[in-house]
Design a protein around this motif. Structure first.
Motif, PDB file in Angstrom:
ATOM      1  N   THR A  98      -8.808 -76.114  51.386  1.00 36.74           N
ATOM      2  CA  THR A  98      -9.503 -76.326  50.496  1.00 36.74           C
ATOM      3  C   THR A  98     -10.003 -74.892  49.680  1.00 36.74           C
ATOM      4  O   THR A  98      -9.820 -73.856  50.601  1.00 36.74           O
ATOM      5  CB  THR A  98     -10.845 -77.324  50.559  1.00 36.74           C
ATOM      6  OG1 THR A  98     -11.371 -77.464  49.551  1.00 36.74           O
ATOM      7  CG2 THR A  98     -11.670 -76.462  51.712  1.00 36.74           C
ATOM      8  N   ALA A  99     -10.520 -74.835  48.705  1.00 34.85           N
ATOM      9  CA  ALA A  99     -11.415 -73.748  48.225  1.00 34.85           C
ATOM     10  C   ALA A  99     -12.793 -73.960  48.435  1.00 34.85           C
ATOM     11  O   ALA A  99     -13.454 -74.869  48.142  1.00 34.85           O
ATOM     12  CB  ALA A  99     -11.008 -73.600  46.739  1.00 34.85           C
ATOM     13  N   SER A 100     -13.241 -72.895  49.170  1.00 35.95           N
ATOM     14  CA  SER A 100     -14.759 -73.114  49.808  1.00 35.95           C
ATOM     15  C   SER A 100     -15.677 -73.037  48.626  1.00 35.95           C
ATOM     16  O   SER A 100     -16.684 -73.876  48.623  1.00 35.95           O
ATOM     17  CB  SER A 100     -15.103 -71.706  50.576  1.00 35.95           C
ATOM     18  OG  SER A 100     -16.359 -71.832  51.066  1.00 35.95           O
ATOM     19  N   TYR A 101     -15.381 -72.414  47.452  1.00 39.04           N
ATOM     20  CA  TYR A 101     -16.559 -72.668  46.218  1.00 39.04           C
ATOM     21  C   TYR A 101     -16.541 -73.939  45.851  1.00 39.04           C
ATOM     22  O   TYR A 101     -17.383 -74.220  44.836  1.00 39.04           O
ATOM     23  CB  TYR A 101     -16.109 -71.533  45.359  1.00 39.04           C
ATOM     24  CG  TYR A 101     -14.989 -71.601  44.351  1.00 39.04           C
ATOM     25  CD1 TYR A 101     -14.134 -72.505  44.511  1.00 39.04           C
ATOM     26  CD2 TYR A 101     -14.608 -70.332  43.726  1.00 39.04           C
ATOM     27  CE1 TYR A 101     -12.945 -72.606  44.013  1.00 39.04           C
ATOM     28  CE2 TYR A 101     -13.350 -70.273  43.276  1.00 39.04           C
ATOM     29  CZ  TYR A 101     -12.606 -71.565  42.587  1.00 39.04           C
ATOM     30  OH  TYR A 101     -11.546 -71.550  42.010  1.00 39.04           O
ATOM     31  N   TYR A 102     -15.554 -74.795  46.037  1.00 39.94           N
ATOM     32  CA  TYR A 102     -15.838 -76.269  45.593  1.00 39.94           C
ATOM     33  C   TYR A 102     -17.060 -76.990  45.696  1.00 39.94           C
ATOM     34  O   TYR A 102     -17.621 -77.878  45.549  1.00 39.94           O
ATOM     35  CB  TYR A 102     -14.602 -77.157  45.966  1.00 39.94           C
ATOM     36  CG  TYR A 102     -13.138 -76.944  45.424  1.00 39.94           C
ATOM     37  CD1 TYR A 102     -13.101 -76.210  44.094  1.00 39.94           C
ATOM     38  CD2 TYR A 102     -12.144 -77.229  45.967  1.00 39.94           C
ATOM     39  CE1 TYR A 102     -11.899 -75.915  43.691  1.00 39.94           C
ATOM     40  CE2 TYR A 102     -11.026 -77.056  45.446  1.00 39.94           C
ATOM     41  CZ  TYR A 102     -10.646 -76.553  44.175  1.00 39.94           C
ATOM     42  OH  TYR A 102      -9.556 -76.153  43.633  1.00 39.94           O
ATOM     43  N   ARG A 179     -13.438 -76.642  32.374  1.00 38.31           N
ATOM     44  CA  ARG A 179     -13.227 -76.742  33.534  1.00 38.31           C
ATOM     45  C   ARG A 179     -13.278 -75.235  34.196  1.00 38.31           C
ATOM     46  O   ARG A 179     -12.388 -74.669  34.131  1.00 38.31           O
ATOM     47  CB  ARG A 179     -11.969 -77.538  33.865  1.00 38.31           C
ATOM     48  CG  ARG A 179     -11.652 -77.935  35.318  1.00 38.31           C
ATOM     49  CD  ARG A 179     -11.099 -76.822  36.054  1.00 38.31           C
ATOM     50  NE  ARG A 179     -10.990 -77.136  37.693  1.00 38.31           N
ATOM     51  CZ  ARG A 179     -10.831 -76.210  38.534  1.00 38.31           C
ATOM     52  NH1 ARG A 179     -10.777 -75.061  38.206  1.00 38.31           N
ATOM     53  NH2 ARG A 179     -10.795 -76.650  39.752  1.00 38.31           N
ATOM     54  N   ILE A 180     -14.177 -75.423  35.256  1.00 34.60           N
ATOM     55  CA  ILE A 180     -14.345 -74.176  35.828  1.00 34.60           C
ATOM     56  C   ILE A 180     -14.960 -74.121  37.309  1.00 34.60           C
ATOM     57  O   ILE A 180     -16.030 -74.855  37.320  1.00 34.60           O
ATOM     58  CB  ILE A 180     -15.126 -72.791  34.902  1.00 34.60           C
ATOM     59  CG1 ILE A 180     -14.884 -71.552  35.395  1.00 34.60           C
ATOM     60  CG2 ILE A 180     -16.517 -73.311  34.786  1.00 34.60           C
ATOM     61  CD1 ILE A 180     -15.153 -70.536  34.484  1.00 34.60           C
ATOM     62  N   GLY A 181     -14.408 -73.539  38.176  1.00 32.23           N
ATOM     63  CA  GLY A 181     -14.951 -73.985  39.542  1.00 32.23           C
ATOM     64  C   GLY A 181     -16.061 -73.101  40.176  1.00 32.23           C
ATOM     65  O   GLY A 181     -16.197 -71.929  39.545  1.00 32.23           O
ATOM     66  N   GLN A 196     -17.409 -77.748  33.895  1.00 37.51           N
ATOM     67  CA  GLN A 196     -16.802 -79.140  34.465  1.00 37.51           C
ATOM     68  C   GLN A 196     -16.227 -78.597  35.658  1.00 37.51           C
ATOM     69  O   GLN A 196     -15.223 -77.874  35.635  1.00 37.51           O
ATOM     70  CB  GLN A 196     -16.187 -79.891  33.214  1.00 37.51           C
ATOM     71  CG  GLN A 196     -16.712 -79.829  31.971  1.00 37.51           C
ATOM     72  CD  GLN A 196     -17.951 -80.975  31.763  1.00 37.51           C
ATOM     73  OE1 GLN A 196     -17.709 -82.051  32.428  1.00 37.51           O
ATOM     74  NE2 GLN A 196     -18.857 -80.617  31.256  1.00 37.51           N
ATOM     75  N   GLN A 197     -16.461 -79.327  36.490  1.00 32.88           N
ATOM     76  CA  GLN A 197     -15.833 -79.374  37.945  1.00 32.88           C
ATOM     77  C   GLN A 197     -14.778 -80.678  37.855  1.00 32.88           C
ATOM     78  O   GLN A 197     -15.283 -81.545  38.311  1.00 32.88           O
ATOM     79  CB  GLN A 197     -16.823 -79.342  39.186  1.00 32.88           C
ATOM     80  CG  GLN A 197     -16.032 -78.979  40.491  1.00 32.88           C
ATOM     81  CD  GLN A 197     -16.534 -78.010  41.340  1.00 32.88           C
ATOM     82  OE1 GLN A 197     -16.745 -76.741  40.788  1.00 32.88           O
ATOM     83  NE2 GLN A 197     -16.895 -78.232  42.745  1.00 32.88           N
ATOM     84  N   ILE A 198     -13.719 -80.254  37.980  1.00 28.57           N
ATOM     85  CA  ILE A 198     -12.500 -81.277  37.821  1.00 28.57           C
ATOM     86  C   ILE A 198     -11.432 -80.787  38.657  1.00 28.57           C
ATOM     87  O   ILE A 198     -10.829 -79.719  38.651  1.00 28.57           O
ATOM     88  CB  ILE A 198     -11.931 -81.449  36.516  1.00 28.57           C
ATOM     89  CG1 ILE A 198     -13.194 -81.863  35.213  1.00 28.57           C
ATOM     90  CG2 ILE A 198     -11.059 -82.682  36.266  1.00 28.57           C
ATOM     91  CD1 ILE A 198     -12.524 -81.895  33.895  1.00 28.57           C
ATOM     92  N   TRP A 241     -13.895 -64.285  37.188  1.00 29.12           N
ATOM     93  CA  TRP A 241     -14.660 -64.921  38.296  1.00 29.12           C
ATOM     94  C   TRP A 241     -13.868 -64.937  39.555  1.00 29.12           C
ATOM     95  O   TRP A 241     -14.294 -65.311  40.631  1.00 29.12           O
ATOM     96  CB  TRP A 241     -14.906 -66.122  38.004  1.00 29.12           C
ATOM     97  CG  TRP A 241     -13.677 -67.234  37.280  1.00 29.12           C
ATOM     98  CD1 TRP A 241     -12.945 -67.751  38.058  1.00 29.12           C
ATOM     99  CD2 TRP A 241     -13.590 -66.999  35.924  1.00 29.12           C
ATOM    100  NE1 TRP A 241     -11.855 -68.489  37.076  1.00 29.12           N
ATOM    101  CE2 TRP A 241     -12.370 -67.741  35.873  1.00 29.12           C
ATOM    102  CE3 TRP A 241     -13.821 -66.353  34.691  1.00 29.12           C
ATOM    103  CZ2 TRP A 241     -11.724 -67.897  34.509  1.00 29.12           C
ATOM    104  CZ3 TRP A 241     -13.259 -66.568  33.636  1.00 29.12           C
ATOM    105  CH2 TRP A 241     -12.072 -67.428  33.261  1.00 29.12           C
ATOM    106  N   GLU A 242     -12.404 -64.517  39.624  1.00 36.76           N
ATOM    107  CA  GLU A 242     -11.506 -64.838  40.740  1.00 36.76           C
ATOM    108  C   GLU A 242     -10.428 -63.464  40.839  1.00 36.76           C
ATOM    109  O   GLU A 242      -9.336 -63.449  40.343  1.00 36.76           O
ATOM    110  CB  GLU A 242     -10.839 -65.940  40.798  1.00 36.76           C
ATOM    111  CG  GLU A 242     -11.634 -67.284  40.824  1.00 36.76           C
ATOM    112  CD  GLU A 242     -10.982 -68.468  40.690  1.00 36.76           C
ATOM    113  OE1 GLU A 242     -11.061 -69.545  41.603  1.00 36.76           O
ATOM    114  OE2 GLU A 242     -10.524 -68.868  39.562  1.00 36.76           O
TER     115      GLU A 242
END
Length: 367
Positions: A98-102, A179-181, A196-198, A241-242
Protein backbone atom coordinates in the motif's frame (compact mmCIF):
# COMPACT_ATOMS: atom_id res chain seq x y z
CA UNK A 1 34.10 -58.83 4.54
CA UNK A 2 36.52 -58.91 7.46
CA UNK A 3 35.45 -57.99 10.96
CA UNK A 4 37.43 -54.73 11.11
CA UNK A 5 36.00 -53.51 7.79
CA UNK A 6 32.48 -54.38 8.92
CA UNK A 7 32.88 -52.51 12.22
CA UNK A 8 34.45 -49.47 10.53
CA UNK A 9 31.74 -49.21 7.87
CA UNK A 10 29.03 -49.90 10.39
CA UNK A 11 30.29 -47.12 12.63
CA UNK A 12 30.47 -44.67 9.74
CA UNK A 13 26.99 -45.63 8.62
CA UNK A 14 25.66 -45.21 12.11
CA UNK A 15 27.30 -41.80 12.46
CA UNK A 16 25.86 -40.68 9.11
CA UNK A 17 22.43 -41.88 10.11
CA UNK A 18 22.70 -40.10 13.43
CA UNK A 19 23.86 -36.90 11.70
CA UNK A 20 20.98 -37.12 9.28
CA UNK A 21 18.59 -37.65 12.15
CA UNK A 22 19.89 -34.51 13.85
CA UNK A 23 20.12 -32.36 10.71
CA UNK A 24 16.61 -32.91 9.40
CA UNK A 25 14.74 -31.43 12.36
CA UNK A 26 17.22 -28.52 12.54
CA UNK A 27 16.69 -27.77 8.84
CA UNK A 28 12.95 -28.04 9.20
CA UNK A 29 13.06 -25.68 12.12
CA UNK A 30 15.08 -23.04 10.23
CA UNK A 31 12.97 -23.30 7.05
CA UNK A 32 9.41 -24.02 8.22
CA UNK A 33 6.41 -24.00 5.93
CA UNK A 34 4.87 -20.53 6.12
CA UNK A 35 1.92 -19.34 4.04
CA UNK A 36 0.84 -15.70 4.14
CA UNK A 37 -1.84 -13.66 2.45
CA UNK A 38 -1.14 -10.13 1.21
CA UNK A 39 -3.84 -7.65 0.24
CA UNK A 40 -2.95 -4.89 -2.21
CA UNK A 41 -4.37 -1.37 -2.36
CA UNK A 42 -4.24 -1.58 -6.15
CA UNK A 43 -6.17 -3.31 -8.96
CA UNK A 44 -4.45 -5.92 -11.14
CA UNK A 45 -4.86 -3.66 -14.17
CA UNK A 46 -2.14 -1.40 -12.74
CA UNK A 47 0.46 -4.03 -13.41
CA UNK A 48 3.48 -1.96 -12.37
CA UNK A 49 2.23 -0.93 -8.92
CA UNK A 50 0.23 -4.10 -8.22
CA UNK A 51 3.03 -6.11 -9.78
CA UNK A 52 5.59 -4.98 -7.21
CA UNK A 53 3.88 -7.12 -4.59
CA UNK A 54 3.91 -10.10 -6.95
CA UNK A 55 7.58 -9.52 -7.73
CA UNK A 56 8.39 -9.48 -4.02
CA UNK A 57 6.30 -12.59 -3.34
CA UNK A 58 7.92 -14.50 -6.22
CA UNK A 59 11.39 -13.74 -4.90
CA UNK A 60 10.38 -14.98 -1.44
CA UNK A 61 9.06 -18.25 -2.87
CA UNK A 62 12.16 -18.89 -4.96
CA UNK A 63 14.65 -17.96 -2.25
CA UNK A 64 13.02 -20.35 0.22
CA UNK A 65 12.46 -23.24 -2.21
CA UNK A 66 8.72 -22.80 -1.78
CA UNK A 67 8.75 -23.05 1.99
CA UNK A 68 7.62 -19.44 2.47
CA UNK A 69 4.82 -18.34 0.17
CA UNK A 70 2.84 -15.11 -0.02
CA UNK A 71 -0.45 -15.10 -1.94
CA UNK A 72 -1.25 -11.67 -3.38
CA UNK A 73 -4.82 -10.37 -3.61
CA UNK A 74 -5.87 -7.24 -5.48
CA UNK A 75 -7.85 -4.39 -3.97
CA UNK A 76 -11.39 -5.48 -3.14
CA UNK A 77 -10.79 -9.23 -3.26
CA UNK A 78 -10.38 -9.45 0.52
CA UNK A 79 -10.78 -5.87 1.75
CA UNK A 80 -11.19 -2.46 0.06
CA UNK A 81 -7.96 -0.94 -1.20
CA UNK A 82 -7.86 1.87 1.35
CA UNK A 83 -8.24 -0.58 4.25
CA UNK A 84 -5.21 -2.70 3.40
CA UNK A 85 -3.01 -1.52 6.28
CA UNK A 86 -5.88 -1.94 8.74
CA UNK A 87 -6.31 -5.54 7.61
CA UNK A 88 -2.62 -6.25 8.15
CA UNK A 89 -2.52 -4.52 11.53
CA UNK A 90 -5.52 -6.39 12.91
CA UNK A 91 -4.40 -9.77 11.57
CA UNK A 92 -7.08 -10.26 8.91
CA UNK A 93 -4.09 -10.85 6.61
CA UNK A 94 -0.43 -11.13 7.40
CA UNK A 95 0.67 -8.45 4.94
CA UNK A 96 -0.39 -5.67 2.63
CA UNK A 97 1.10 -3.59 -0.18
CA UNK A 98 0.00 0.00 0.00
CA UNK A 99 0.87 3.68 0.05
CA UNK A 100 1.43 4.73 3.64
CA UNK A 101 -0.04 8.18 3.07
CA UNK A 102 -3.47 6.67 2.44
CA UNK A 103 -3.75 6.53 6.24
CA UNK A 104 -2.93 10.19 6.74
CA UNK A 105 -6.31 10.70 8.40
CA UNK A 106 -5.28 8.49 11.32
CA UNK A 107 -1.98 10.23 11.89
CA UNK A 108 -0.06 12.61 9.57
CA UNK A 109 3.10 10.62 10.30
CA UNK A 110 1.89 7.94 7.88
CA UNK A 111 2.42 10.38 5.00
CA UNK A 112 6.16 10.53 5.59
CA UNK A 113 6.53 6.91 4.50
CA UNK A 114 5.26 7.63 0.99
CA UNK A 115 5.74 11.28 0.02
CA UNK A 116 5.01 14.77 1.28
CA UNK A 117 4.87 18.07 -0.64
CA UNK A 118 8.27 19.33 -1.76
CA UNK A 119 9.91 16.39 -0.01
CA UNK A 120 12.53 13.85 -1.05
CA UNK A 121 12.79 12.50 -4.57
CA UNK A 122 13.04 8.75 -5.21
CA UNK A 123 16.82 8.48 -5.06
CA UNK A 124 16.96 10.61 -1.94
CA UNK A 125 14.28 8.46 -0.34
CA UNK A 126 16.31 5.33 -0.93
CA UNK A 127 19.41 6.98 0.49
CA UNK A 128 17.47 8.05 3.57
CA UNK A 129 15.61 4.74 3.97
CA UNK A 130 18.64 2.48 3.73
CA UNK A 131 21.50 4.62 5.03
CA UNK A 132 19.94 7.58 6.82
CA UNK A 133 18.14 5.55 9.50
CA UNK A 134 14.84 6.15 7.70
CA UNK A 135 13.51 2.61 7.90
CA UNK A 136 14.30 2.44 11.60
CA UNK A 137 12.62 5.78 12.31
CA UNK A 138 9.50 4.85 10.34
CA UNK A 139 9.26 1.45 12.00
CA UNK A 140 9.34 3.06 15.43
CA UNK A 141 6.06 4.61 14.34
CA UNK A 142 4.67 1.64 12.40
CA UNK A 143 5.44 -0.81 15.20
CA UNK A 144 3.20 1.22 17.50
CA UNK A 145 0.41 0.69 14.96
CA UNK A 146 0.89 -3.09 14.95
CA UNK A 147 2.90 -3.08 11.71
CA UNK A 148 6.41 -3.60 10.44
CA UNK A 149 7.11 -2.06 7.01
CA UNK A 150 9.70 -2.12 4.25
CA UNK A 151 9.96 -0.01 1.06
CA UNK A 152 8.59 -2.04 -1.83
CA UNK A 153 8.39 0.12 -4.94
CA UNK A 154 8.71 3.72 -6.04
CA UNK A 155 7.09 5.63 -8.89
CA UNK A 156 9.67 8.40 -9.06
CA UNK A 157 8.51 12.01 -9.41
CA UNK A 158 4.88 11.95 -10.42
CA UNK A 159 2.88 14.12 -12.78
CA UNK A 160 0.66 16.89 -11.46
CA UNK A 161 -2.59 15.35 -12.63
CA UNK A 162 -5.45 15.76 -15.09
CA UNK A 163 -7.74 18.79 -15.13
CA UNK A 164 -10.89 19.77 -16.98
CA UNK A 165 -9.76 23.39 -17.02
CA UNK A 166 -6.39 25.13 -17.08
CA UNK A 167 -4.71 26.05 -13.80
CA UNK A 168 -2.90 29.34 -14.32
CA UNK A 169 -3.00 30.97 -10.88
CA UNK A 170 -3.66 29.89 -7.30
CA UNK A 171 -7.17 31.32 -7.68
CA UNK A 172 -7.95 28.53 -10.13
CA UNK A 173 -7.57 26.01 -7.32
CA UNK A 174 -10.45 27.47 -5.32
CA UNK A 175 -13.46 25.17 -5.33
CA UNK A 176 -11.58 22.54 -7.35
CA UNK A 177 -12.78 19.05 -6.46
CA UNK A 178 -9.72 16.89 -6.90
CA UNK A 179 -8.86 13.33 -6.15
CA UNK A 180 -5.57 13.71 -4.33
CA UNK A 181 -4.00 11.52 -1.68
CA UNK A 182 -2.43 12.12 1.69
CA UNK A 183 -0.77 15.29 2.85
CA UNK A 184 -1.29 17.10 -0.47
CA UNK A 185 -5.03 17.13 0.11
CA UNK A 186 -4.53 19.21 3.23
CA UNK A 187 -2.44 21.71 1.27
CA UNK A 188 -5.02 21.90 -1.53
CA UNK A 189 -7.72 22.50 1.08
CA UNK A 190 -5.75 25.44 2.48
CA UNK A 191 -5.74 26.95 -1.02
CA UNK A 192 -9.50 26.61 -1.33
CA UNK A 193 -9.66 23.23 -3.08
CA UNK A 194 -11.81 20.28 -2.11
CA UNK A 195 -9.68 17.11 -1.80
CA UNK A 196 -11.22 13.71 -2.41
CA UNK A 197 -9.61 10.40 -1.45
CA UNK A 198 -10.72 7.78 -3.97
CA UNK A 199 -9.17 4.37 -4.65
CA UNK A 200 -7.50 3.85 -8.04
CA UNK A 201 -10.23 1.77 -9.64
CA UNK A 202 -12.95 4.31 -8.81
CA UNK A 203 -11.29 7.47 -10.14
CA UNK A 204 -12.29 7.36 -13.81
CA UNK A 205 -16.05 7.05 -13.20
CA UNK A 206 -15.92 9.96 -10.74
CA UNK A 207 -14.04 12.13 -13.25
CA UNK A 208 -16.30 11.10 -16.13
CA UNK A 209 -19.49 11.91 -14.19
CA UNK A 210 -18.15 15.24 -12.96
CA UNK A 211 -18.14 14.17 -9.32
CA UNK A 212 -14.58 15.50 -9.33
CA UNK A 213 -12.94 18.16 -11.51
CA UNK A 214 -9.42 16.79 -11.51
CA UNK A 215 -7.32 13.87 -10.43
CA UNK A 216 -3.73 12.91 -9.86
CA UNK A 217 -2.55 9.35 -10.04
CA UNK A 218 0.99 8.45 -10.99
CA UNK A 219 2.47 9.18 -14.40
CA UNK A 220 2.07 8.44 -18.12
CA UNK A 221 2.12 4.63 -18.04
CA UNK A 222 -0.52 4.14 -15.37
CA UNK A 223 -2.50 7.25 -16.30
CA UNK A 224 -2.88 6.05 -19.88
CA UNK A 225 -4.20 2.71 -18.65
CA UNK A 226 -6.85 4.49 -16.58
CA UNK A 227 -7.90 6.65 -19.55
CA UNK A 228 -8.01 10.03 -17.80
CA UNK A 229 -7.06 11.87 -21.00
CA UNK A 230 -10.50 11.03 -22.42
CA UNK A 231 -12.34 13.20 -19.90
CA UNK A 232 -9.78 15.75 -18.64
CA UNK A 233 -7.35 16.97 -21.32
CA UNK A 234 -4.92 19.17 -19.36
CA UNK A 235 -1.97 17.19 -18.03
CA UNK A 236 0.09 19.17 -15.53
CA UNK A 237 3.58 18.75 -14.12
CA UNK A 238 5.36 18.37 -11.75
CA UNK A 239 3.55 16.52 -8.98
CA UNK A 240 5.00 18.76 -6.28
CA UNK A 241 3.42 16.57 -3.60
CA UNK A 242 5.20 13.43 -4.81
CA UNK A 243 8.81 13.97 -5.79
CA UNK A 244 9.15 10.24 -5.19
CA UNK A 245 6.21 8.15 -4.04
CA UNK A 246 7.33 5.07 -2.12
CA UNK A 247 5.08 2.05 -1.69
CA UNK A 248 5.49 -0.20 1.34
CA UNK A 249 5.01 -3.85 2.11
CA UNK A 250 3.51 -3.78 5.59
CA UNK A 251 3.45 -6.85 7.80
CA UNK A 252 1.42 -7.67 10.86
CA UNK A 253 3.91 -7.03 13.65
CA UNK A 254 3.24 -10.32 15.45
CA UNK A 255 3.52 -12.26 12.18
CA UNK A 256 6.81 -10.52 11.36
CA UNK A 257 8.21 -11.20 14.83
CA UNK A 258 7.31 -14.89 14.55
CA UNK A 259 9.42 -15.40 11.40
CA UNK A 260 12.84 -17.05 11.60
CA UNK A 261 15.66 -14.57 11.09
CA UNK A 262 16.44 -16.17 7.73
CA UNK A 263 12.92 -15.42 6.48
CA UNK A 264 13.12 -11.85 7.73
CA UNK A 265 16.29 -11.47 5.68
CA UNK A 266 14.61 -12.99 2.64
CA UNK A 267 11.66 -10.61 2.95
CA UNK A 268 13.97 -7.64 3.36
CA UNK A 269 15.98 -8.57 0.27
CA UNK A 270 12.85 -9.32 -1.78
CA UNK A 271 11.31 -5.95 -0.90
CA UNK A 272 14.50 -4.12 -1.80
CA UNK A 273 14.63 -5.94 -5.14
CA UNK A 274 10.99 -5.07 -5.89
CA UNK A 275 11.68 -1.48 -4.89
CA UNK A 276 14.42 -1.20 -7.50
CA UNK A 277 12.45 -3.14 -10.10
CA UNK A 278 9.41 -0.82 -10.01
CA UNK A 279 11.48 2.30 -10.56
CA UNK A 280 13.31 0.71 -13.50
CA UNK A 281 9.98 -0.39 -14.99
CA UNK A 282 8.51 3.11 -14.85
CA UNK A 283 11.68 4.66 -16.27
CA UNK A 284 11.38 2.34 -19.26
CA UNK A 285 7.62 2.58 -19.84
CA UNK A 286 6.79 6.23 -19.15
CA UNK A 287 8.53 7.78 -22.20
CA UNK A 288 6.55 5.67 -24.68
CA UNK A 289 3.28 6.26 -22.83
CA UNK A 290 3.83 10.02 -22.73
CA UNK A 291 4.20 10.13 -26.51
CA UNK A 292 1.07 8.01 -26.86
CA UNK A 293 -0.94 10.29 -24.55
CA UNK A 294 0.08 13.37 -26.50
CA UNK A 295 -0.87 11.69 -29.77
CA UNK A 296 -4.32 11.08 -28.27
CA UNK A 297 -4.89 14.70 -27.35
CA UNK A 298 -3.36 15.17 -23.90
CA UNK A 299 -2.18 18.76 -23.46
CA UNK A 300 0.93 19.15 -21.35
CA UNK A 301 1.04 22.14 -19.04
CA UNK A 302 3.65 23.17 -16.43
CA UNK A 303 2.45 24.57 -13.13
CA UNK A 304 3.39 28.24 -13.03
CA UNK A 305 5.94 29.50 -10.53
CA UNK A 306 3.09 31.42 -8.91
CA UNK A 307 1.11 28.23 -8.33
CA UNK A 308 4.16 26.32 -7.06
CA UNK A 309 5.14 29.14 -4.70
CA UNK A 310 1.62 29.29 -3.25
CA UNK A 311 1.58 25.53 -2.75
CA UNK A 312 5.01 25.60 -1.11
CA UNK A 313 3.92 28.37 1.27
CA UNK A 314 0.76 26.47 2.21
CA UNK A 315 2.79 23.29 2.73
CA UNK A 316 5.19 25.02 5.09
CA UNK A 317 2.26 26.36 7.12
CA UNK A 318 0.80 22.87 7.48
CA UNK A 319 4.21 21.45 8.44
CA UNK A 320 4.59 24.08 11.16
CA UNK A 321 1.20 23.25 12.63
CA UNK A 322 1.79 19.49 12.67
CA UNK A 323 5.35 19.55 14.01
CA UNK A 324 4.20 21.75 16.89
CA UNK A 325 1.88 19.04 18.22
CA UNK A 326 2.98 15.68 16.78
CA UNK A 327 6.34 14.46 18.14
CA UNK A 328 6.67 11.31 15.95
CA UNK A 329 5.97 13.36 12.83
CA UNK A 330 8.50 16.01 13.83
CA UNK A 331 11.23 13.47 14.53
CA UNK A 332 10.93 11.85 11.11
CA UNK A 333 10.25 15.09 9.20
CA UNK A 334 13.29 16.81 10.70
CA UNK A 335 15.47 13.86 9.68
CA UNK A 336 14.21 14.01 6.10
CA UNK A 337 14.65 17.78 5.93
CA UNK A 338 18.23 17.65 7.16
CA UNK A 339 19.16 14.98 4.62
CA UNK A 340 17.35 16.79 1.77
CA UNK A 341 19.48 19.91 2.18
CA UNK A 342 22.73 17.99 1.85
CA UNK A 343 21.35 15.77 -0.92
CA UNK A 344 20.48 18.73 -3.14
CA UNK A 345 23.85 20.32 -2.43
CA UNK A 346 25.36 17.26 -4.12
CA UNK A 347 22.70 16.63 -6.77
CA UNK A 348 22.99 20.09 -8.32
CA UNK A 349 26.60 19.38 -9.27
CA UNK A 350 27.37 16.27 -11.28
CA UNK A 351 23.92 14.71 -11.79
CA UNK A 352 22.06 17.94 -12.55
CA UNK A 353 24.64 19.39 -14.91
CA UNK A 354 25.04 16.12 -16.79
CA UNK A 355 21.28 15.63 -17.18
CA UNK A 356 20.70 19.27 -18.15
CA UNK A 357 23.32 19.07 -20.90
CA UNK A 358 21.80 15.84 -22.21
CA UNK A 359 18.29 17.32 -22.18
CA UNK A 360 19.48 20.29 -24.25
CA UNK A 361 20.93 17.85 -26.78
CA UNK A 362 17.61 15.98 -26.88
CA UNK A 363 15.68 19.19 -27.56
CA UNK A 364 18.15 20.20 -30.25
CA UNK A 365 17.90 16.81 -31.91
CA UNK A 366 21.59 16.08 -31.39
CA UNK A 367 21.35 13.47 -28.63
Amino acid sequence: MDRRSFIRKGALGGAAAAAAGLATPALAQSAPKVSWRLTSSFPKSLDTIYGAAETMANYVTKMTDGNFTIQVFSAGELVPGLQAADAAANGTVEACHTASYYYWGKDPTYALGTAVPFGLNARQQNGWFYYGNGNELLNEFYNAQGLHALPCGNTGAQMGGWYRKEINTPEDLKGLKMRIGGFAGKVLERLGGVPQQIAGGDIYPALEKGTIDATEWVGPYDDEKLGFYKVAPYYYYPGWWEGGACLHAMFNKAAWDSLPDAYKSVLTAACQAANSDMMASYDFKNPTSLKSLMANGAQLRPFSAEVLDACRKASDEVYAEITATNAPFKKIFDSQQAFKKDAYLWAQLSEYTFDTYQMIQQRNGTL
